[in-house]
Write a protein that holds these residues in place. Structure first.
Motif, PDB file in Angstrom:
ATOM      1  N   UNK A 186       0.838  -1.195   0.000  1.00  0.00           N
ATOM      2  CA  UNK A 186       0.000   0.000   0.000  1.00  0.00           C
ATOM      3  C   UNK A 186       0.871   1.242   0.000  1.00  0.00           C
ATOM      4  N   UNK A 187       0.448   2.247  -0.803  1.00  0.00           N
ATOM      5  CA  UNK A 187       1.165   3.514  -0.895  1.00  0.00           C
ATOM      6  C   UNK A 187       0.230   4.676  -0.590  1.00  0.00           C
ATOM      7  N   UNK A 188       0.796   5.720   0.016  1.00  0.00           N
ATOM      8  CA  UNK A 188       0.108   6.993   0.225  1.00  0.00           C
ATOM      9  C   UNK A 188       1.161   8.074   0.053  1.00  0.00           C
ATOM     10  N   UNK A 189       0.884   9.062  -0.769  1.00  0.00           N
ATOM     11  CA  UNK A 189       1.863  10.122  -1.075  1.00  0.00           C
ATOM     12  C   UNK A 189       3.202   9.539  -1.528  1.00  0.00           C
ATOM     13  N   UNK A 190       3.158   8.534  -2.388  1.00  0.00           N
ATOM     14  CA  UNK A 190       4.355   7.897  -2.951  1.00  0.00           C
ATOM     15  C   UNK A 190       5.255   7.230  -1.908  1.00  0.00           C
ATOM     16  N   UNK A 191       4.736   6.970  -0.713  1.00  0.00           N
ATOM     17  CA  UNK A 191       5.490   6.244   0.317  1.00  0.00           C
ATOM     18  C   UNK A 191       4.766   4.944   0.628  1.00  0.00           C
ATOM     19  N   UNK A 192       5.522   3.864   0.803  1.00  0.00           N
ATOM     20  CA  UNK A 192       4.923   2.589   1.181  1.00  0.00           C
ATOM     21  C   UNK A 192       4.543   2.657   2.654  1.00  0.00           C
ATOM     22  N   UNK A 193       3.285   2.277   2.948  1.00  0.00           N
ATOM     23  CA  UNK A 193       2.798   2.416   4.322  1.00  0.00           C
ATOM     24  C   UNK A 193       2.339   1.101   4.942  1.00  0.00           C
ATOM     25  N   UNK A 194       2.075   0.069   4.132  1.00  0.00           N
ATOM     26  CA  UNK A 194       1.579  -1.186   4.700  1.00  0.00           C
ATOM     27  C   UNK A 194       1.738  -2.325   3.703  1.00  0.00           C
ATOM     28  N   UNK A 195       1.624  -3.551   4.232  1.00  0.00           N
ATOM     29  CA  UNK A 195       1.671  -4.775   3.433  1.00  0.00           C
ATOM     30  C   UNK A 195       0.428  -5.593   3.776  1.00  0.00           C
ATOM     31  N   UNK A 196      -0.190  -6.207   2.772  1.00  0.00           N
ATOM     32  CA  UNK A 196      -1.342  -7.076   3.004  1.00  0.00           C
ATOM     33  C   UNK A 196      -2.537  -6.649   2.175  1.00  0.00           C
ATOM     34  N   UNK A 197      -3.547  -7.508   2.097  1.00  0.00           N
ATOM     35  CA  UNK A 197      -4.716  -7.244   1.262  1.00  0.00           C
ATOM     36  C   UNK A 197      -5.616  -6.138   1.800  1.00  0.00           C
ATOM     37  N   UNK A 198      -5.559  -5.861   3.106  1.00  0.00           N
ATOM     38  CA  UNK A 198      -6.456  -4.893   3.730  1.00  0.00           C
ATOM     39  C   UNK A 198      -5.663  -3.789   4.405  1.00  0.00           C
ATOM     40  N   UNK A 199      -6.096  -2.540   4.198  1.00  0.00           N
ATOM     41  CA  UNK A 199      -5.499  -1.390   4.860  1.00  0.00           C
ATOM     42  C   UNK A 199      -6.548  -0.812   5.794  1.00  0.00           C
ATOM     43  N   UNK A 200      -6.241  -0.733   7.079  1.00  0.00           N
ATOM     44  CA  UNK A 200      -7.156  -0.199   8.092  1.00  0.00           C
ATOM     45  C   UNK A 200      -6.711   1.218   8.430  1.00  0.00           C
ATOM     46  N   UNK A 201      -7.617   2.184   8.234  1.00  0.00           N
ATOM     47  CA  UNK A 201      -7.342   3.576   8.580  1.00  0.00           C
ATOM     48  C   UNK A 201      -8.284   3.972   9.712  1.00  0.00           C
ATOM     49  N   UNK A 202      -7.730   4.470  10.789  1.00  0.00           N
ATOM     50  CA  UNK A 202      -8.526   4.834  11.969  1.00  0.00           C
ATOM     51  C   UNK A 202      -8.503   6.348  12.165  1.00  0.00           C
ATOM     52  N   UNK A 203      -9.539   6.850  12.832  1.00  0.00           N
ATOM     53  CA  UNK A 203      -9.618   8.267  13.184  1.00  0.00           C
ATOM     54  C   UNK A 203      -9.364   9.167  11.973  1.00  0.00           C
ATOM     55  N   UNK A 204     -10.197   9.011  10.969  1.00  0.00           N
ATOM     56  CA  UNK A 204     -10.042   9.770   9.727  1.00  0.00           C
ATOM     57  C   UNK A 204     -10.072  11.270  10.018  1.00  0.00           C
TER      58      UNK A 204
END
Length: 184
Positions: free
Chosen positions: A96-114
């Protein structure tokens, strides 16, 4: 003569898989073509071959598209990257990438406190080492939800020509709005 399992492969060029003499031809290869093939000679000597089909990773839904996701402030969101699991012999890695940086590995990305710092485009890339990675993008947007309410008594300077008033300030995720209530 070529065989797959106990089935003979004939020299019929109209078939997708055919064998003529000592040559085996598989056209438009798919994952289903993986398996054991054997070449049987007229002298009854047998040679065995295993065919492994190398298929690039793929995303099952919305590959290459941008999916819009709306979330209320302070909520949690799960982004899912559904990949095909038939890429034998290698497994599929999802990054997973956000702003061209890798942030996570795996099929699901959990984002909390949007909050506003988490809005933007998230991208999952699925790769098994064969071909180009498959990608899917998510554009995360938030709805405005009041986070803080502050009420103050104001003097005539801040009351827009009223002798006195209450000032109510609502702080939102993205903007701030001030409401004036006059006291008569």
């Amino acid at each position: 003569m070529w065989m797959r399992g106990n089935r003979r492969i004939f020299c019929a060029k109209t078939n997708r898989i055919f064998a003529c003499s000592n040559i085996l031809i598989i056209q438009h290869v798919t994952v289903r073509d993986s398996g054991y093939y054997k070449c049987v000679s007229s002298s009854n000597n047998r040679s065995f071959y295993q065919a492994s089909v190398m298929v690039p990773a793929s995303i099952i839904d919305s590959e290459g598209e941008i999916v819009r996701v709306n979330a209320a402030a302070l909520e949690s969101v799960q982004l899912k990257c559904h990949v095909r699991q038939d890429s034998f012999p290698k497994s599929v890695e999802v990054l997973w990438q956000y702003d061209d940086s890798y942030i996570a590995i795996g099929n699901t990305l959990q984002l909390r406190d949007i909050d506003q710092n988490k809005m933007g485009v998230y991208k999952c890339s699925a790769s098994n080492g064969y071909g180009d990675p498959a990608t899917k993008s998510f554009h995360l947007e938030t709805t405005k939800v009041a986070l803080d309410v502050e009420v103050q008594v104001a003097d005539s300077m801040g009351c827009q020509s009223q002798p006195s008033c209450l000032v109510c300030t609502l702080t939102y995720l993205v903007t701030s709005i001030t409401l004036y209530y006059g006291i008569f």
